[in-house]
Each structure stands twice: as C-alpha cells, then as structure tokens.
Design an enzyme around this catalytic site. Structure first.
Site, PDB file in Angstrom:
ATOM      1  N   LEU A 167      21.635 -13.353  73.183  1.00  0.00           N
ATOM      2  CA  LEU A 167      22.611 -13.062  74.665  1.00  0.00           C
ATOM      3  C   LEU A 167      23.926 -13.714  74.273  1.00  0.00           C
ATOM      4  O   LEU A 167      23.511 -14.841  74.472  1.00  0.00           O
ATOM      5  CB  LEU A 167      21.888 -12.508  75.299  1.00  0.00           C
ATOM      6  CG  LEU A 167      21.326 -11.358  75.348  1.00  0.00           C
ATOM      7  CD1 LEU A 167      20.412 -10.652  76.525  1.00  0.00           C
ATOM      8  CD2 LEU A 167      22.385  -9.767  74.975  1.00  0.00           C
ATOM      9  N   ASP A 168      24.988 -13.966  74.421  1.00  0.00           N
ATOM     10  CA  ASP A 168      25.723 -15.134  75.411  1.00  0.00           C
ATOM     11  C   ASP A 168      25.441 -15.230  76.579  1.00  0.00           C
ATOM     12  O   ASP A 168      24.716 -15.122  77.478  1.00  0.00           O
ATOM     13  CB  ASP A 168      27.371 -14.288  75.164  1.00  0.00           C
ATOM     14  CG  ASP A 168      27.293 -14.462  73.660  1.00  0.00           C
ATOM     15  OD1 ASP A 168      26.974 -14.310  73.036  1.00  0.00           O
ATOM     16  OD2 ASP A 168      29.145 -13.356  73.724  1.00  0.00           O
ATOM     17  N   LYS A 169      26.076 -16.908  76.967  1.00  0.00           N
ATOM     18  CA  LYS A 169      25.239 -17.812  77.664  1.00  0.00           C
ATOM     19  C   LYS A 169      25.792 -16.885  79.603  1.00  0.00           C
ATOM     20  O   LYS A 169      25.098 -16.402  79.881  1.00  0.00           O
ATOM     21  CB  LYS A 169      26.240 -19.358  77.013  1.00  0.00           C
ATOM     22  CG  LYS A 169      26.107 -19.780  79.337  1.00  0.00           C
ATOM     23  CD  LYS A 169      26.601 -20.887  78.933  1.00  0.00           C
ATOM     24  CE  LYS A 169      26.066 -22.305  80.314  1.00  0.00           C
ATOM     25  NZ  LYS A 169      27.149 -23.757  80.249  1.00  0.00           N
ATOM     26  N   THR A 171      25.791 -13.686  78.927  1.00  0.00           N
ATOM     27  CA  THR A 171      25.085 -12.221  79.611  1.00  0.00           C
ATOM     28  C   THR A 171      23.964 -11.967  80.057  1.00  0.00           C
ATOM     29  O   THR A 171      23.129 -12.977  79.516  1.00  0.00           O
ATOM     30  CB  THR A 171      25.236 -11.593  78.096  1.00  0.00           C
ATOM     31  OG1 THR A 171      26.733 -11.806  77.593  1.00  0.00           O
ATOM     32  CG2 THR A 171      25.112 -10.484  77.887  1.00  0.00           C
ATOM     33  N   ARG A 267      32.998  -8.672  73.627  1.00  0.00           N
ATOM     34  CA  ARG A 267      34.120  -9.254  74.507  1.00  0.00           C
ATOM     35  C   ARG A 267      35.613  -9.525  73.292  1.00  0.00           C
ATOM     36  O   ARG A 267      36.403  -9.167  74.340  1.00  0.00           O
ATOM     37  CB  ARG A 267      33.453 -11.294  74.937  1.00  0.00           C
ATOM     38  CG  ARG A 267      33.341 -10.609  75.662  1.00  0.00           C
ATOM     39  CD  ARG A 267      31.656 -12.662  75.622  1.00  0.00           C
ATOM     40  NE  ARG A 267      33.035 -13.152  75.944  1.00  0.00           N
ATOM     41  CZ  ARG A 267      32.103 -14.691  76.051  1.00  0.00           C
ATOM     42  NH1 ARG A 267      31.184 -14.817  75.869  1.00  0.00           N
ATOM     43  NH2 ARG A 267      33.095 -15.391  76.566  1.00  0.00           N
TER      44      ARG A 267
END
Length: 288
Positions: A167-169, A171, A267
């Site tokens: 997962l993105d930082k 998120t 995004r």
C-alpha cells in the site's frame, strides 16, 4: 568496431531502460543519478564510466551518451557496495529503536495486528508507514523492518520478507503477510489470479456524476519526474472499477476496486479524470 567487454554478469547490476526514454533525450549519467534506489553520486558515476565499471549494452560508454529504448545499463556491484554498508548500519539503528519501543510499552506490531495464524498475519497499515525500503530511503522504519524484527524465518527476499502486496505510504488498510513459503506461494498466486479482491474507499475533489464506471487507462513512469506515474500509451494495463457512495458539497466518496495493481493507480486514474484524491499533494494541484 568496438568489441564487447567480457564480464561476469553476477558482478553487475543490470538495469533495463524503459520504453519511452528516447522522448526524454537523457544522458546515461543523468539517468543513473535519478535511480534513487542506488543512490550513486555523480562523481562515482563519472569514475565508473571512465573505469568501465558502468557499461551500456555491454560496451564502454561516455557520460554524454543518450539512452535509447530497450538499452541495458550494467553497473559493477562494487560501485554500490557502500550502500549495503549504510543499509546494514541503519538496520542496527532501527532494531535498537524497536527494542526501546517495546521496553516502553509501545509495541508497534501489537497495535497494527488484526489477525494471525501459523500461515498468515493480517495488519492494518497506518497512514505514514512505508511498506518496504525504496527510493534510497534506508533510515525510516518500514513495515518490513517491523516484521523482520519480530519474526526470524519469514519467506521472501531481504528487505521484503513476508510481503506479497503493498500500500502507498499515505494509504491505510489491511495487508496480508505470508509467514511460510507455502502461504507466500499461494498468496502470490491468488493475487495474480485475482482471487483476492482489493477494495479501497477514497474521497475525491469534485462531484462525480456516474454511479458506476470502469477506468481502463495504461499507467507508466513519468519521464519528467521519476517519483510520479502518469497515463501513458507505452504504460502497463491498468483497470479500476469505481462505485459512487455519495456526492455533495463539492466532494465525492467512492468505493474503488483494483483489477490491476499499478503504482499509484487510483491516484493517477482519478486525477486524470479531474477528480484528485483529497490530501494527495503529488497528483492534485491543490495542497489541501
């Protein structure tokens, strides 16, 4: 005619130059500087090229050589060996930090653990936590650091043990961690075969009109900013299913399902359609 240099491939890092690089008209030395995972200084790159420790398509190159699609860059591992020393030093520092956290009653793993059995661990990754090292970031404590500190025999490669997705930082959400070789193999297969459904909830700027729709736009690395992704005809297939939950007061809450797993996919897709995610400072023109 220039002869190919005989080399032992295991002594070199091999970097595949992405398709589309020709549009950027970038020199090999400037391209290597942008590879932040390697974190090689301009001076080291210059010396490496002069000493033939850096090759282009197995041949001697110059700093000024312009990269072409499908080029391969060969970098002698000795050139980046000090990075491993930095990484090792920082692992020791991180382990001491984690030990002190536990002593003070602040066990990070206990706070994020949702479920665990002999095969898997499920954690709720918080906003602000990086999943694993990347982009030259060796100092910040990652989820991977926490896992390797608490478990001795997780499967997988160094620095990403147990990790089968990310997962993105910024998120937050559930992540499944593999604790055995068997579970890692099965989870990787399940993600590949889309047996595991990945759904997200996000709030975007603007009121989305459609109740349900699917975005099919290829995503690739932004050639002008390596930290960003973009819609690109040369990119990889990216499919996002979107369901509107509500829309009011200039914003919309969405449920999003990923049918592919490209970096920053939601995004990039939503920003491209004119509905950037609130709080996304990279793909939104607004900071708040």
């Amino acid at each position: 005619m220039e002869k190919e240099k005989k080399i032992e491939l295991e002594d070199y890092l091999i970097i595949d130059v992405p398709i589309g690089i020709e549009k950027e008209n970038i020199r090999i030395d400037k391209y290597i500087v942008r590879l932040e995972d390697l974190n090689i200084s301009r001076e080291k790159i210059k010396k490496g090229i002069l000493s033939e420790g850096i090759l282009l398509n197995l041949k001697k190159t110059k700093n000024s050589n312009i990269l072409k699609n499908n080029d391969k860059i060969y970098i002698l591992k000795d050139i980046v060996r000090d990075i491993e020393e930095i990484r090792s030093h920082n692992i020791d520092i991180k382990n001491n930090i984690l030990k002190n956290e536990i002593k003070s009653g602040n066990n990070i793993l206990e706070k994020i653990r949702v479920y665990e059995d002999e095969e898997i661990l499920v954690v709720n990754k918080p906003k602000g936590m990086i999943v694993h090292k990347g982009n030259g970031n060796f100092e910040e404590i990652t989820l991977s650091d926490i896992l390797e500190f608490n478990y001795n025999n997780l499967p997988g490669e160094e620095g990403r043990k147990g990790i089968v997705h990310r997962l993105d930082k910024d998120t937050t959400g559930l992540m499944i961690i593999a604790k055995t070789e068997k579970s890692m193999k099965n989870l990787i297969s399940d993600f590949k075969e889309k047996n595991i459904i990945k759904k997200y909830v996000c709030i975007v700027r603007g009121e989305v009109k459609e109740d349900n729709f699917t975005i099919k736009l290829p995503i690739g690395r932004d050639l002008k900013n390596r930290h960003k992704m973009c819609i690109s005809k040369d990119g990889k297939e990216a499919i996002t299913k979107v369901k509107k939950i509500w829309a009011k007061n200039g914003i919309t809450k969405l449920e999003v399902e990923l049918l592919t797993g490209r970096t920053h996919q939601i995004r990039v897709h939503m920003a491209y359609l004119g509905y950037p995610i609130i709080g996304d400072n990279i793909y939104s023109n607004r900071k708040k």
